[in-house]
Write a protein that holds these residues in place. Structure first.
Motif, PDB file in Angstrom:
ATOM      1  N   GLY A 175      -1.204   7.819  -0.076  1.00  0.00           N
ATOM      2  CA  GLY A 175      -0.558   8.591   0.871  1.00  0.00           C
ATOM      3  C   GLY A 175      -1.107  10.367   0.143  1.00  0.00           C
ATOM      4  N   ASP A 176      -1.446  11.175   1.268  1.00  0.00           N
ATOM      5  CA  ASP A 176      -1.847  12.369   0.816  1.00  0.00           C
ATOM      6  C   ASP A 176      -0.924  13.323  -0.197  1.00  0.00           C
ATOM      7  N   ALA A 177       0.456  12.732   0.043  1.00  0.00           N
ATOM      8  CA  ALA A 177       1.361  13.616  -0.869  1.00  0.00           C
ATOM      9  C   ALA A 177       1.765  12.959  -1.783  1.00  0.00           C
ATOM     10  N   LEU A 178       1.156  11.547  -2.283  1.00  0.00           N
ATOM     11  CA  LEU A 178       1.467  11.099  -3.478  1.00  0.00           C
ATOM     12  C   LEU A 178       0.269  11.064  -4.282  1.00  0.00           C
ATOM     13  N   SER A 179       0.499  10.739  -5.733  1.00  0.00           N
ATOM     14  CA  SER A 179      -0.305  10.722  -6.716  1.00  0.00           C
ATOM     15  C   SER A 179      -0.934   9.330  -7.087  1.00  0.00           C
ATOM     16  N   SER A 180      -0.220   8.496  -6.735  1.00  0.00           N
ATOM     17  CA  SER A 180      -0.580   7.053  -7.065  1.00  0.00           C
ATOM     18  C   SER A 180      -1.638   6.406  -6.108  1.00  0.00           C
ATOM     19  N   ILE A 181      -2.294   5.555  -6.329  1.00  0.00           N
ATOM     20  CA  ILE A 181      -2.983   4.657  -5.431  1.00  0.00           C
ATOM     21  C   ILE A 181      -2.671   3.184  -5.304  1.00  0.00           C
ATOM     22  N   GLU A 182      -2.527   2.847  -4.125  1.00  0.00           N
ATOM     23  CA  GLU A 182      -2.151   1.365  -3.735  1.00  0.00           C
ATOM     24  C   GLU A 182      -3.334   0.663  -3.761  1.00  0.00           C
ATOM     25  N   ARG A 183      -3.253  -0.846  -4.231  1.00  0.00           N
ATOM     26  CA  ARG A 183      -4.059  -1.653  -3.843  1.00  0.00           C
ATOM     27  C   ARG A 183      -3.496  -2.997  -3.357  1.00  0.00           C
ATOM     28  N   PHE A 184      -4.338  -3.574  -2.363  1.00  0.00           N
ATOM     29  CA  PHE A 184      -3.873  -4.973  -1.872  1.00  0.00           C
ATOM     30  C   PHE A 184      -5.127  -5.521  -1.352  1.00  0.00           C
ATOM     31  N   GLU A 185      -4.974  -6.940  -1.127  1.00  0.00           N
ATOM     32  CA  GLU A 185      -6.001  -7.742  -0.643  1.00  0.00           C
ATOM     33  C   GLU A 185      -5.625  -7.976   0.872  1.00  0.00           C
ATOM     34  N   ASN A 186      -6.303  -7.421   1.825  1.00  0.00           N
ATOM     35  CA  ASN A 186      -5.985  -7.668   3.300  1.00  0.00           C
ATOM     36  C   ASN A 186      -5.966  -9.236   3.685  1.00  0.00           C
ATOM     37  N   GLY A 187      -4.741  -9.502   4.231  1.00  0.00           N
ATOM     38  CA  GLY A 187      -4.647 -10.726   4.809  1.00  0.00           C
ATOM     39  C   GLY A 187      -3.926 -11.571   3.528  1.00  0.00           C
ATOM     40  N   ARG A 188      -3.705 -10.900   2.538  1.00  0.00           N
ATOM     41  CA  ARG A 188      -2.780 -11.719   1.442  1.00  0.00           C
ATOM     42  C   ARG A 188      -1.599 -10.925   1.145  1.00  0.00           C
ATOM     43  N   GLN A 189      -1.751  -9.917   0.309  1.00  0.00           N
ATOM     44  CA  GLN A 189      -0.591  -9.018   0.018  1.00  0.00           C
ATOM     45  C   GLN A 189      -0.090  -8.233   1.076  1.00  0.00           C
ATOM     46  N   SER A 190      -1.108  -7.627   1.872  1.00  0.00           N
ATOM     47  CA  SER A 190      -0.817  -6.723   3.246  1.00  0.00           C
ATOM     48  C   SER A 190      -1.713  -7.398   4.391  1.00  0.00           C
ATOM     49  N   GLU A 191      -1.476  -6.763   5.525  1.00  0.00           N
ATOM     50  CA  GLU A 191      -2.324  -7.195   6.512  1.00  0.00           C
ATOM     51  C   GLU A 191      -2.833  -5.682   7.300  1.00  0.00           C
ATOM     52  N   ILE A 192      -4.004  -5.447   7.291  1.00  0.00           N
ATOM     53  CA  ILE A 192      -4.303  -4.217   8.160  1.00  0.00           C
ATOM     54  C   ILE A 192      -4.265  -4.295   9.592  1.00  0.00           C
ATOM     55  N   LEU A 193      -3.346  -3.875  10.384  1.00  0.00           N
ATOM     56  CA  LEU A 193      -3.354  -3.654  11.635  1.00  0.00           C
ATOM     57  C   LEU A 193      -4.133  -2.968  12.499  1.00  0.00           C
ATOM     58  N   GLY A 194      -4.951  -1.744  11.995  1.00  0.00           N
ATOM     59  CA  GLY A 194      -5.541  -0.870  12.496  1.00  0.00           C
ATOM     60  C   GLY A 194      -5.831   0.397  11.703  1.00  0.00           C
ATOM     61  N   LYS A 195      -6.373   1.315  12.559  1.00  0.00           N
ATOM     62  CA  LYS A 195      -6.534   2.561  11.906  1.00  0.00           C
ATOM     63  C   LYS A 195      -6.193   3.639  13.056  1.00  0.00           C
ATOM     64  N   VAL A 196      -5.784   4.852  12.487  1.00  0.00           N
ATOM     65  CA  VAL A 196      -5.523   6.110  13.300  1.00  0.00           C
ATOM     66  C   VAL A 196      -6.925   6.723  13.978  1.00  0.00           C
ATOM     67  N   SER A 197      -6.777   6.484  15.210  1.00  0.00           N
ATOM     68  CA  SER A 197      -7.954   7.056  16.162  1.00  0.00           C
ATOM     69  C   SER A 197      -7.522   8.674  16.712  1.00  0.00           C
TER      70      SER A 197
END
Length: 456
Positions: free
Chosen positions: A398-420
């Motif tokens: 997140g632009d306002a956050l200092s930490s980086i989040e890590r995840f494996e798509n389809g396992r810990q999280s699922e990517i639904l799409g991107k902002v167009s």
């Protein structure tokens, strides 16, 4: 013992609010792809922390050549048997066998075990029906032989035995998305005791159906009867109970199960309006709904909200898959100053290989419970290789956050799409370098309702 962490072949399904985790083992990729596509609308990311009723690891065995012609003989010699006790669940049929025992995992009770199944989608589907027929009644619900319909923001469930018009009725619906199932519908009480109805992936003639795990308030039980003229007449609770018991999907014969199912049926028919709906193949759907209208109670004066974040996100995913682009109104401040309160975002469905650093991703992260699921909108900063046998890990921030989040798509999280594209203060513009047809996106924003949901 099933594997503790999620595997590439995990299938975690939520049906009627009951979550079950099935490890699909080392079956060929083509078979696994077929299975995942069939149950896609009901799956959620199989993160190990998600609470589930059972965890099952399956080993698939090749189908015996020539056996399909002898299925009737096989079924007669090895029919389905289901035995449940406080210490074990045993399920056997000529094409699958499963053993489950109770355990405590992360401080929560669940059933865990292994089994084998013929490498046949019909066999797996039959096994899954058995599993949910066992676990849904444990939370006070049931799988009913019925056609389930969504009428506005309410559900009407039409229980019926075979060959009494369930599929015919479902095909009359103008919008197929308003059909919860034409064969098996899940009904269950929520935390307040109010009855809900939800679709299932279990449809007649092995059709693929269902769009999300979203449930709806149950307003009426309409028992189908093929007769003329078209008519709807009320039933007493005792009449409805007797007829409902004929429509339970249940393979257990022990006394405890009989008593439990009777209690569920009595309660449901005592608390729910029940009618007999006489219809024929040629009866128009508007006429059926007009006759049902007086038995559905007062119309809802407000739009029914999803029961929890998990249902809400699953429904949003179905909209996105259907329309490819959908408007989204997020909450939270993790993307400030790039994203401000009141902004509307266009989310574009996209493949994992099309994502790159700088893209703003929208992804579903499940929680321990459905209420803890989160829809996150963060900037992708990169991806790194994961361990052997797993996919790459996505890095987001997140632009306002200092930490980086890590995840494996389809396992810990699922990517639904991107902002167009983004809309702010009446103006809409594309995210730089990502979308070329702004007119199409703007038309979508005008035509579609904006989903307003909680996120980080």
């Amino acid at each position: 013992m099933p594997p503790r962490g999620p595997q590439p072949t995990d299938l975690m399904l939520s049906i009627g609010g009951v979550v079950g985790h099935v490890g699909l083992g080392t079956a060929p990729a083509a078979f696994l792809d077929q299975v995942r596509a069939r149950y896609d609308a009901f799956h959620l990311p199989p993160a190990e922390w998600v609470d589930r009723a059972f965890a099952l690891r399956l080993h698939f065995e090749p189908a015996v050549p020539g056996r399909p012609a002898g299925r009737t003989r096989e079924l007669a010699s090895q029919p389905l048997t289901v035995v449940t006790t406080a210490r074990a669940i045993k399920i056997d049929r000529w094409d699958f066998s499963v053993r489950l025992t109770p355990e405590t995992f992360r401080g929560r009770p669940r059933w865990s075990g292994t089994g084998h199944c013929e490498m046949n989608p019909f066999a797996l589907d039959s096994l899954l029906r058995v599993m949910w027929s066992i676990f849904l009644p444990q939370v006070g619900g049931a799988l009913l032989h019925s056609c389930g319909l969504r009428h506005h923001d309410l559900a009407v469930v039409c229980p019926a035995v075979s060959e009494t018009g369930k599929t015919t009725l479902a095909r009359k619906m103008e919008d197929p998305d308003d059909v919860l199932s034409d064969e098996l519908v899940a009904v269950y009480p929520d935390a307040t005791g109010a009855w809900r109805a939800a679709g299932t992936p279990f449809w007649g003639d092995f059709q693929r159906g269902g769009i999300s795990i979203r449930s709806w308030p149950l307003r009426c039980l309409a028992f189908l009867k093929q007769a003329e003229p078209a008519a709807v007449s009320p039933l007493t609770s005792s009449e409805a109970t007797q007829r409902l018991l004929e429509c339970f999907l249940c393979f257990q014969t022990d006394d405890d199960t009989v008593r439990r199912n009777l209690a569920i049926a009595v309660r449901l028919c005592d608390e729910m309006r029940a009618v007999e709906a006489q219809t024929m193949r040629g009866t128009p759907m508007p006429e059926i709904m007009r006759k049902l209208g007086p038995h559905l109670g007062p119309p809802s004066t407000h739009r029914e909200a999803p029961r929890n974040p998990r249902e809400m996100i699953s429904e949003f995913r179905s909209f996105l898959k259907k329309h490819k682009t959908y408007a989204f109104n997020p909450k939270g401040g993790s993307m400030r100053p790039w994203l401000k309160a009141g902004d509307s975002l266009f989310i574009q469905s996209t493949g994992e290989s099309e994502l790159g650093a700088g893209d703003i991703l929208l992804y579903w992260s499940p929680g321990e419970s459905p209420e803890q699921d989160v829809l996150t909108c963060h900037r992708m900063v990169g991806r790194v290789p994961a361990g052997k046998g797993t996919g790459a890990k996505f890095l987001t921030k997140g632009d306002a956050l200092s930490s980086i989040e890590r995840f494996e798509n389809g396992r810990q999280s699922e990517i639904l799409g991107k902002v167009s594209a983004i809309s702010r203060d009446g103006k809409t513009w594309p995210v730089p370098g990502r979308v070329g047809n702004l007119a199409r996106l703007f038309g979508s924003l005008v035509a579609m309702p904006i989903l307003r949901m909680a996120g980080r």
